[in-house]
Design an enzyme around this catalytic site. Structure first.
Site, PDB file in Angstrom:
ATOM      1  N   HIS C  12       0.822  -1.217   0.000  1.00  0.00           N
ATOM      2  CA  HIS C  12       0.000   0.000   0.000  1.00  0.00           C
ATOM      3  C   HIS C  12       0.855   1.266   0.000  1.00  0.00           C
ATOM      4  O   HIS C  12       0.530   2.241   0.683  1.00  0.00           O
ATOM      5  CB  HIS C  12      -1.017  -0.020   1.150  1.00  0.00           C
ATOM      6  N   HIS C  61      -0.849   4.593   9.712  1.00  0.00           N
ATOM      7  CA  HIS C  61       0.526   5.101   9.759  1.00  0.00           C
ATOM      8  C   HIS C  61       0.527   6.442  10.486  1.00  0.00           C
ATOM      9  O   HIS C  61       0.808   7.481   9.882  1.00  0.00           O
ATOM     10  CB  HIS C  61       1.089   5.275   8.343  1.00  0.00           C
ATOM     11  N   HIS C 195      10.593  -3.783   2.858  1.00  0.00           N
ATOM     12  CA  HIS C 195      10.974  -2.367   2.812  1.00  0.00           C
ATOM     13  C   HIS C 195      11.411  -1.895   4.184  1.00  0.00           C
ATOM     14  O   HIS C 195      10.979  -2.404   5.208  1.00  0.00           O
ATOM     15  CB  HIS C 195       9.874  -1.475   2.230  1.00  0.00           C
ATOM     16  N   GLU C 242       4.837  -5.476   8.096  1.00  0.00           N
ATOM     17  CA  GLU C 242       3.453  -5.317   7.619  1.00  0.00           C
ATOM     18  C   GLU C 242       2.900  -6.606   7.016  1.00  0.00           C
ATOM     19  O   GLU C 242       1.683  -6.767   6.906  1.00  0.00           O
ATOM     20  CB  GLU C 242       3.369  -4.194   6.582  1.00  0.00           C
TER      21      GLU C 242
END
Ligand SMILES: [Fe+3]
Ligand SMILES: [Fe+3]
Lengths: 282, 133, 282, 133
Positions: C12, C61, C195, C242
């Protein structure tokens, strides 16, 4: 290492806070309410009993949490918590100082133990938390111990089961036992006993059921942890469900405990006031 | 029937009692949010100055607003109010839980207090509509 | 009865939202990113595949939740949710309409199944939720389905284990299967893949690990659900964690699933973009 | 050692990575709350008009404030900032995650972008300080 030997339960009726805040402890109405805490007030301030920190299991009564957000279990991790304004100004009691290292340690261990905790740093604390402090500690300038607030949703259904609350208590105990600081920790469960504050059935009291609940804190915890919600609602009034918070406390103690003190009085406002002090049997 | 449905069905069988379920929470969302707004002194002041005007800002039904203005707590429970939220209304009125509870039971405050002093409402006969016990 | 046949996962990355919002899908940078969603965009709008409701597992976030309150699992039960302003104004995308009956039904069943959910009614939704909608549905005037937002904390440690997330998925599935309305429900897991957005190790990508993760969505879920946090952090960067949200999705599907489509591309901003579409094998 | 301590110990062994643990969350509480305040347009305006003045209202240490003013993100991570919160600062500056990430790695934006286009930073050699792998 931290040590958890004692568990305390008590009702957290707002009126008891009013009685104390207005210095009406000797009024005929309040005298029998407060009398039952004399033993505990003496006992708890003895150096060998006084807690360094209390894990205080309570529920919020639409004070910190609105319908915007409803955690099932929330643990307070901030340095301190202010008394809430519940509609007539905040209670004139000291600010509640947390033990944030212990609070975070417990929170971390609970989450790693598959409890889906909400961590909360901004939470005004209402009578659910401050009345128990008043009945145990009277009116000091500052509370004589640190307080880790642990909030349980018992307002919006479904609320957690008694068994889930018991297991939360067990997990809290494991966390406390693993906390690397010499610390005398108590756990308190608050709320109850039988009461209903709403609708045509308001005022319901079930002393027989309550007394059996107090008995079985030492005699038959297997029964207690399996009580279904519908039984609390039917037998003890819609707000009697708060007793699941006693199970968090009891789950954190040893399987065998001794009753040190008990107090049961009807009425405190709309509520059957219950109070018990339990000690692990080694 | 699953656990959830069974539980909610059983709860409906308890006389004189409204469980604050999802259905109620959705229906009464703004009753409860309005009630909580009264926890702030500045809002209590505005509310006391003009209740009707204060309610204009809240997306409640006319029925819900009427019940608030009438302090009809049983009706408010039916329309989705929760008693801990509604407490902000009667606290702002300077009234206690005992006053509100008396009103909901249809008793005078004196009779209600006397009942409590005598040990409270007995559970016998108040457990189940179906069982009549 | 409600029916859950398909699970979808995708990264996302905020930049993908920027690419779409600025109509830069054909830029050389963005073209290979969006190309991998062409199949899904076609597939998902066919009448037999189009979901009536999506249970969208994402993480916030630091948009709706500050450090004031940090739920482990939160489920959105309000009628709708507005796109969040993440610092440059809200994304120009439609409001997110919930299926509140389904949301509450799932919330209730999860709590009764010992998941300590936080119910949330006021929650601006950030790129974690809106970018997946964009990559699947492109730019409609309104989203073509209802969306039940399910938020997982992967920001403040400890975050829930992969195994806990898997079990949450299983419990969601049981709840959906018991929902008494003819409803085509999908579950989406978002975030990842490898990431790291912070510190001197930022930019870490581990394509080999990611590909094995995609493979094992069909081939070895026992391995996936047991991956410890430390492996995500070491092997896939600090934000690779995530991927536990993919496990919620996978846990909600049948033990045996078929891979219908896959897309993997490096880079999307700092991230390895992963996307997979899974179907229950009857 | 319990699971919690083991995990946090292992995480510290990952090079160039700061886990946002309870210690960091406590230390950086106001860095993160300040950062989130920049999600509101009116606050962004005030912040842009006078950064130092804006920071006066926040109970952060001088060190933390200096690191904010200097946009020293690695230092802010050390002092308890979390990257998703800090993102509100560089977003307000009109910068992307790629810019902030480049800065934290000590690379130019161009070099960082080139590294990403070439497949990103390899995991080999970046797993563990102790193991050097
Ligand atoms: Fe209470
Ligand atoms: Fe993300």
């Amino acid at each position: 290492m931290a040590d958890l030997q004692y568990g305390i339960a008590c009702s957290h009726v707002p009126l008891i806070g009013v009685g104390a805040d207005q210095n009406r402890e000797d009024d005929p109405y309040f005298a029998p309410i407060f009398a039952g805490f004399d033993w505990t007030r003496q006992w708890i301030m003895k150096p060998e009993n006084r807690p360094d920190a209390v894990i205080l299991v309570f529920n919020d009564h639409a004070s910190a949490f609105s319908q915007e957000i409803i955690p099932t279990f929330a643990i307070g991790c901030a340095d301190e918590f202010q008394p809430a304004d519940e509609g007539w100004g905040p209670r004139p009691v000291p600010v509640v100082k947390n033990h944030p290292e212990l609070a975070w340690h417990v929170a971390e261990n609970l989450i790693m133990d598959d409890f889906d905790m909400t961590i909360v740093n901004d939470m005004p604390v209402d009578h659910g938390l401050t009345v128990p402090l008043t009945v145990m500690f009277n009116k000091p300038d500052s509370w004589p111990c640190r307080v880790v607030p642990l909030m349980v949703n018992v307002v919006t259904y479904p609320v957690p089961s008694g068994e889930r609350c018991w297991k939360l208590g067990e997990s809290i105990r494991r966390a406390v036992d693993g906390f690397n600081e010499d610390l005398n920790v108590q756990i308190w469960g608050t709320g109850g006993m039988s009461h209903q504050l709403q609708g045509p059935r308001a005022g319901l009291i079930n002393a027989e059921w309550d007394r059996k609940f107090l008995d079985d804190m030492t005699e038959d915890t297997d029964r207690l942890r399996k009580i279904p919600h519908i039984e609390y609602l039917r037998e003890t009034g819609s707000e009697g469900i708060e007793m699941v918070m006693w199970l968090v406390m009891r789950g954190a103690l040893d399987p065998q405990v001794k009753e040190l003190h008990r107090h049961y009085h009807v009425p405190a406002s709309n509520t059957a006031l219950g109070h018990i002090v339990l000690e692990n049997v080694q | 029937m699953n656990r959830r449905d069974t539980f909610f069905r059983q709860a409906e069988d308890i006389p004189g009692t409204t469980l604050f379920t999802s259905g109620k929470a959705r229906q009464g969302y703004w009753i409860n949010q309005f009630s909580m707004s009264l926890m702030k002194p500045e809002n209590r002041k505005k509310w006391r100055a003009d209740e009707k005007k204060y309610l204009e800002d809240w997306p409640m039904t006319a029925e819900q607003k009427d019940a608030v203005l009438a302090r009809d707590y049983n009706r408010l429970l039916e329309l989705g109010g929760n008693i801990y939220y509604l407490a902000k209304i009667f606290s702002t009125d300077g009234l206690s839980f005992v006053h509100a509870a008396s009103a909901m039971t249809g008793m005078s405050v004196e009779d209600y207090k006397a009942m409590m002093m005598a040990g409270g409402r007995p559970v016998e006969g108040n457990r189940s509509i179906r069982e009549g016990n």
